[in-house]
Design a protein around this motif. Structure first.
Motif, PDB file in Angstrom:
ATOM      1  N   ASP B  62      60.636  45.628  34.108  1.00 27.79           N
ATOM      2  CA  ASP B  62      59.880  46.579  34.918  1.00 27.79           C
ATOM      3  C   ASP B  62      60.556  46.717  36.277  1.00 27.79           C
ATOM      4  N   PRO B  63      61.166  47.881  36.545  1.00 32.90           N
ATOM      5  CA  PRO B  63      61.908  48.002  37.816  1.00 32.90           C
ATOM      6  C   PRO B  63      61.019  47.757  39.031  1.00 32.90           C
ATOM      7  N   PHE B  64      59.724  48.157  38.947  1.00 29.77           N
ATOM      8  CA  PHE B  64      58.824  47.959  40.069  1.00 29.77           C
ATOM      9  C   PHE B  64      58.708  46.468  40.400  1.00 29.77           C
ATOM     10  N   GLN B  65      58.788  45.625  39.347  1.00 31.25           N
ATOM     11  CA  GLN B  65      58.708  44.178  39.559  1.00 31.25           C
ATOM     12  C   GLN B  65      60.054  43.599  39.980  1.00 31.25           C
ATOM     13  N   SER B  66      61.098  43.900  39.187  1.00 32.62           N
ATOM     14  CA  SER B  66      62.375  43.228  39.432  1.00 32.62           C
ATOM     15  C   SER B  66      63.004  43.683  40.740  1.00 32.62           C
ATOM     16  N   GLU B  67      62.653  44.881  41.184  1.00 30.39           N
ATOM     17  CA  GLU B  67      63.161  45.384  42.442  1.00 30.39           C
ATOM     18  C   GLU B  67      62.743  44.495  43.618  1.00 30.39           C
ATOM     19  N   THR B  68      61.638  43.745  43.436  1.00 32.92           N
ATOM     20  CA  THR B  68      61.126  42.938  44.539  1.00 32.92           C
ATOM     21  C   THR B  68      62.164  41.923  45.022  1.00 32.92           C
ATOM     22  N   ILE B  69      63.035  41.452  44.116  1.00 31.45           N
ATOM     23  CA  ILE B  69      64.063  40.493  44.526  1.00 31.45           C
ATOM     24  C   ILE B  69      64.916  41.118  45.622  1.00 31.45           C
ATOM     25  N   TRP B  70      65.400  42.324  45.349  1.00 33.80           N
ATOM     26  CA  TRP B  70      66.253  43.025  46.303  1.00 33.80           C
ATOM     27  C   TRP B  70      65.484  43.347  47.582  1.00 33.80           C
ATOM     28  N   LEU B  71      64.220  43.809  47.424  1.00 32.17           N
ATOM     29  CA  LEU B  71      63.431  44.181  48.605  1.00 32.17           C
ATOM     30  C   LEU B  71      63.201  42.962  49.509  1.00 32.17           C
ATOM     31  N   THR B  72      63.026  41.789  48.885  1.00 34.72           N
ATOM     32  CA  THR B  72      62.798  40.588  49.686  1.00 34.72           C
ATOM     33  C   THR B  72      64.081  40.160  50.381  1.00 34.72           C
ATOM     34  N   THR B 238      58.250  47.474  51.112  1.00 35.09           N
ATOM     35  CA  THR B 238      58.117  46.039  51.387  1.00 35.09           C
ATOM     36  C   THR B 238      57.268  45.362  50.308  1.00 35.09           C
ATOM     37  N   HIS B 239      57.433  45.797  49.075  1.00 34.49           N
ATOM     38  CA  HIS B 239      56.774  45.129  47.947  1.00 34.49           C
ATOM     39  C   HIS B 239      57.571  43.866  47.643  1.00 34.49           C
ATOM     40  N   VAL B 240      57.269  42.782  48.377  1.00 29.21           N
ATOM     41  CA  VAL B 240      58.109  41.579  48.290  1.00 29.21           C
ATOM     42  C   VAL B 240      57.694  40.725  47.099  1.00 29.21           C
ATOM     43  N   ILE B 241      58.563  39.761  46.769  1.00 30.53           N
ATOM     44  CA  ILE B 241      58.385  39.022  45.525  1.00 30.53           C
ATOM     45  C   ILE B 241      57.165  38.111  45.566  1.00 30.53           C
ATOM     46  N   SER B 242      56.851  37.533  46.743  1.00 31.82           N
ATOM     47  CA  SER B 242      55.682  36.646  46.777  1.00 31.82           C
ATOM     48  C   SER B 242      54.404  37.461  46.552  1.00 31.82           C
ATOM     49  N   LEU B 243      54.433  38.713  47.007  1.00 29.92           N
ATOM     50  CA  LEU B 243      53.284  39.587  46.792  1.00 29.92           C
ATOM     51  C   LEU B 243      53.136  39.896  45.297  1.00 29.92           C
ATOM     52  N   ALA B 244      54.285  40.154  44.632  1.00 28.26           N
ATOM     53  CA  ALA B 244      54.252  40.420  43.187  1.00 28.26           C
ATOM     54  C   ALA B 244      53.674  39.220  42.446  1.00 28.26           C
ATOM     55  N   ALA B 245      54.102  38.000  42.847  1.00 25.77           N
ATOM     56  CA  ALA B 245      53.602  36.793  42.185  1.00 25.77           C
ATOM     57  C   ALA B 245      52.111  36.643  42.428  1.00 25.77           C
ATOM     58  N   TYR B 246      51.695  36.874  43.678  1.00 24.82           N
ATOM     59  CA  TYR B 246      50.274  36.733  44.001  1.00 24.82           C
ATOM     60  C   TYR B 246      49.424  37.724  43.213  1.00 24.82           C
ATOM     61  N   ARG B 247      49.895  38.981  43.151  1.00 18.07           N
ATOM     62  CA  ARG B 247      49.112  39.994  42.438  1.00 18.07           C
ATOM     63  C   ARG B 247      49.000  39.670  40.952  1.00 18.07           C
ATOM     64  N   ALA B 260      56.119  32.646  36.232  1.00 21.43           N
ATOM     65  CA  ALA B 260      57.487  33.104  35.974  1.00 21.43           C
ATOM     66  C   ALA B 260      58.070  33.750  37.225  1.00 21.43           C
ATOM     67  N   ILE B 261      57.272  34.596  37.902  1.00 21.92           N
ATOM     68  CA  ILE B 261      57.774  35.239  39.116  1.00 21.92           C
ATOM     69  C   ILE B 261      58.057  34.188  40.187  1.00 21.92           C
ATOM     70  N   ALA B 262      57.145  33.197  40.295  1.00 25.46           N
ATOM     71  CA  ALA B 262      57.361  32.132  41.272  1.00 25.46           C
ATOM     72  C   ALA B 262      58.665  31.392  40.984  1.00 25.46           C
ATOM     73  N   MET B 263      58.965  31.167  39.701  1.00 29.08           N
ATOM     74  CA  MET B 263      60.192  30.458  39.335  1.00 29.08           C
ATOM     75  C   MET B 263      61.428  31.308  39.691  1.00 29.08           C
ATOM     76  N   VAL B 264      61.346  32.610  39.405  1.00 28.29           N
ATOM     77  CA  VAL B 264      62.455  33.498  39.764  1.00 28.29           C
ATOM     78  C   VAL B 264      62.674  33.441  41.275  1.00 28.29           C
ATOM     79  N   MET B 265      61.560  33.467  41.995  1.00 26.84           N
ATOM     80  CA  MET B 265      61.632  33.429  43.449  1.00 26.84           C
ATOM     81  C   MET B 265      62.324  32.144  43.916  1.00 26.84           C
ATOM     82  N   GLY B 266      61.896  31.001  43.374  1.00 26.49           N
ATOM     83  CA  GLY B 266      62.517  29.736  43.733  1.00 26.49           C
ATOM     84  C   GLY B 266      63.993  29.723  43.374  1.00 26.49           C
ATOM     85  N   GLY B 267      64.325  30.296  42.210  1.00 25.82           N
ATOM     86  CA  GLY B 267      65.714  30.302  41.759  1.00 25.82           C
ATOM     87  C   GLY B 267      66.601  31.100  42.700  1.00 25.82           C
ATOM     88  N   VAL B 268      66.156  32.317  43.052  1.00 22.98           N
ATOM     89  CA  VAL B 268      66.954  33.163  43.954  1.00 22.98           C
ATOM     90  C   VAL B 268      67.132  32.462  45.297  1.00 22.98           C
TER      91      VAL B 268
END
Lengths: 275, 292
Positions: B62-72, B238-247, B260-268
């Motif tokens: 989902d680009p709306f989700q995965s884009e958050t990595i770049w936005l963050t 500013t749809h950042v990754i922690s917001l995606a994980a929280y939502r 899973a999003i939290a793990m991606v966040m930690g990994g990046v």
């Protein structure tokens, strides 16, 4: 020497620009918190203290402040009690797997709170601890205990172990050594660590946010909820609450700076020799 | 006797009763950090339909989700870099002893006390259409129409700079104060100008400390969350990754996806920190002068 002066002007000019804007930013919020309403003018036309009373009642600030104080004090006490002995062992002993243990203590500081906060909150919900005061205290211990260890280990390392050896030779038992030799020497370090943990805990948003319940939200979280939650709330009341938060943090910081020299956080200061 | 000799042999390797002091801290970190972390890791691999990578596939397809990595990253990297680079000249001017140093340090550290909400409220009002900034610019005659600074990317970036700068500055000042000033004076006697002294002596000694400061500033900025909602566009730039994980976890109650999003966040985040620390290990890390 001329270039040196130009660079000074540039640096202090930039600092002054930053500070002026910051001051204006803070002033905006303070002015707004005293305003009855403020639209398209330089300053509000009418002032009132009512926004503070409104914030106090509508957001249940008394309860929130009590919770914040309890959580912060509990976190400080527990993390010092748990962290300082661990720091002592790490500073004085070399043992197998010490590096692994150090890494384990470093990770909660290096990994963003949301990353471990989400699984942690899930686990706490599973055991029905989330939402309670105990839950909020527990999550805040996760970054605080390693933080105390990181601050205290170098501090203990610089205390000469021969002092302990000498005390032991004079017949002091382990308890006496801790109570009368190590303890007093560690007091400045423990104060510094406590104040840093206190400031961090009062300001910690993410972890508290993930596990708080209606009875256990701290001031930062209550502030955020006040902004983001649906409903008609005046911006002025939110600003009043933000001013209260900032004032309490300023008090903490002023008290803190009396005990800590911030430039000595990571190493001893090397001053120009006075001659 | 056997027991005594075992105890002796362990004591020789540094294992004795002192290590019991570590026990409470280890129990706490294992119980509240390691176990939940592994639990979350396991949860993130819970299959939904086709396999164990379902949650990760949901996130990355989902680009709306995965884009958050770049936005963050787009917010956190410039913010951390700016905070570190801006601290260096200020801290350089402030090393050594002078009157009012404590006061100036205190003033520069004030933003710590503001908190994200006051910063956000302040930015929204101060930089808003009818705020003092736009009014001043209009009064001076620089602009005719108010500039729209907030909400958006710049608002969040400014808020990250305001809240992150004090930490970066304190650490940089602390590292810089640990460098023996006589080294620079020795260079000065050899005829080195201030720029040469800074580039050849102070900067190389400071670099490892700056790398650590950058890492901590990055960690702070990378977990941006409240300000991305308040002064940003939480569903846009500013749809950042922690917001995606929280939502995912707290609004859709999809804990496996949130984990899973939290793990991606930690990994990046660990990848960036690891890269910086790897570069740091190639730098000079000897004594910075004086004793130890």
């Amino acid at each position: 020497m001329r270039t040196f002066k130009v660079s000074s002007v540039l640096v202090w000019g930039a600092v002054a620009f930053f500070l002026v804007n910051l001051l204006a930013l803070i002033a905006t919020v303070v002015v707004n918190s005293f305003a009855r309403s403020w639209f398209d003018t330089w300053l509000p036309t009418e002032y009132t203290l009512g926004r503070y009373a409104e914030a106090w009642q509508e957001f249940g600030l008394l309860q929130v402040l009590i919770v914040t104080v309890i959580v912060a004090l509990a976190v400080v006490v527990v993390s010092v009690l748990v962290g300082v002995p661990a720091a002592y062992a790490l500073a004085r002993r070399n043992f197998p797997f010490k590096r692994v243990l150090m890494l384990l203590f470093l990770l909660p500081i290096l990994i963003p709170p949301i990353t471990y906060g989400i699984p942690l909150a899930t686990v706490l919900y599973k055991f029905h601890i989330a939402g309670s005061l105990a839950g909020v205290i527990l999550v805040n211990l996760v970054p605080s205990v390693p933080f105390v260890i990181m601050v205290m280990t170098p501090f203990i390392e610089q205390i000469d172990p021969r002092i302990e050896a000498a005390a032991r030779m004079c017949g002091a038992k382990t308890g006496a050594i801790f109570a009368r030799i190590i303890g007093p020497l560690l007091v400045p370090g423990m104060l510094a660590a406590s104040i840093l943990v206190l400031v961090r805990t009062v300001g910690m948003f993410e972890l508290t946010f993930l596990v708080q319940g209606p009875e256990s939200s701290t001031l930062v979280v209550a502030l955020y909820t006040a902004v983001s939650a649906a409903g008609i709330r005046s911006q002025q009341a939110v600003d009043a609450m933000a001013v209260i938060y900032t004032l309490s943090m300023v008090v903490l910081l002023v008290v803190g700076l009396r005990f800590i020299n911030p430039t000595q956080l990571v190493s001893a200061v090397r001053e120009e020799p006075r001659d | 006797m056997a027991e005594v000799s075992l105890r002796h042999r362990l004591a020789e390797r540094g294992v004795d009763r002192t290590l019991l002091l570590l026990l409470p801290a280890v129990v706490l970190i294992v119980g509240l950090f390691l176990y939940p972390f592994l639990y979350g890791l396991q949860l993130s691999f819970t299959p939904k339909t086709s396999g164990i990578f379902d949650n990760y596939r949901t996130f990355f397809s989902d680009p709306f989700q995965s884009e958050t990595i770049w936005l963050t990253l787009r917010l956190a990297l410039p913010a951390a870099l700016f905070n570190v680079l801006a601290s260096v000249p200020i801290a350089y001017k402030m090393r050594g002893r002078f009157r009012g140093k404590r006061l100036l340090t205190a003033i520069l550290v004030v933003p710590i006390t503001l908190g994200t909400v006051l910063t956000a409220e302040g930015l929204l009002t101060y930089l808003g259409n009818a705020g003092w900034m736009n009014r001043t610019l209009e009064a001076v005659g620089l602009i005719d129409e108010p500039i729209r600074f907030v909400p958006g990317y710049w608002g969040v970036l400014l808020s990250l700079v305001i809240t992150g700068f004090p930490f970066a500055f304190l650490l940089t000042l602390s590292y810089l104060s640990g460098i023996d000033p006589t080294l620079e004076r020795a260079a000065a006697t050899l005829g080195a100008g201030w720029w040469e002294r800074f580039r050849r002596i102070t900067l190389p000694l400071l670099m490892p400390g700056l790398a650590v400061t950058f890492c901590l500033a990055f960690v702070l900025a990378f977990s941006v969350f409240p300000s991305a909602v308040m002064v940003g566009e939480p569903s846009g730039e500013t749809h950042v990754i922690s917001l995606a994980a929280y939502r995912a976890g707290w609004e859709q109650y999809d804990y496996p996806l949130a984990s899973a999003i939290a793990m991606v966040m930690g990994g990046v985040e660990l990848a960036v920190v690891g890269l910086v620390l790897a570069v740091r290990s190639r730098l000079y890390r000897g004594s910075s002068g004086g004793k130890g």
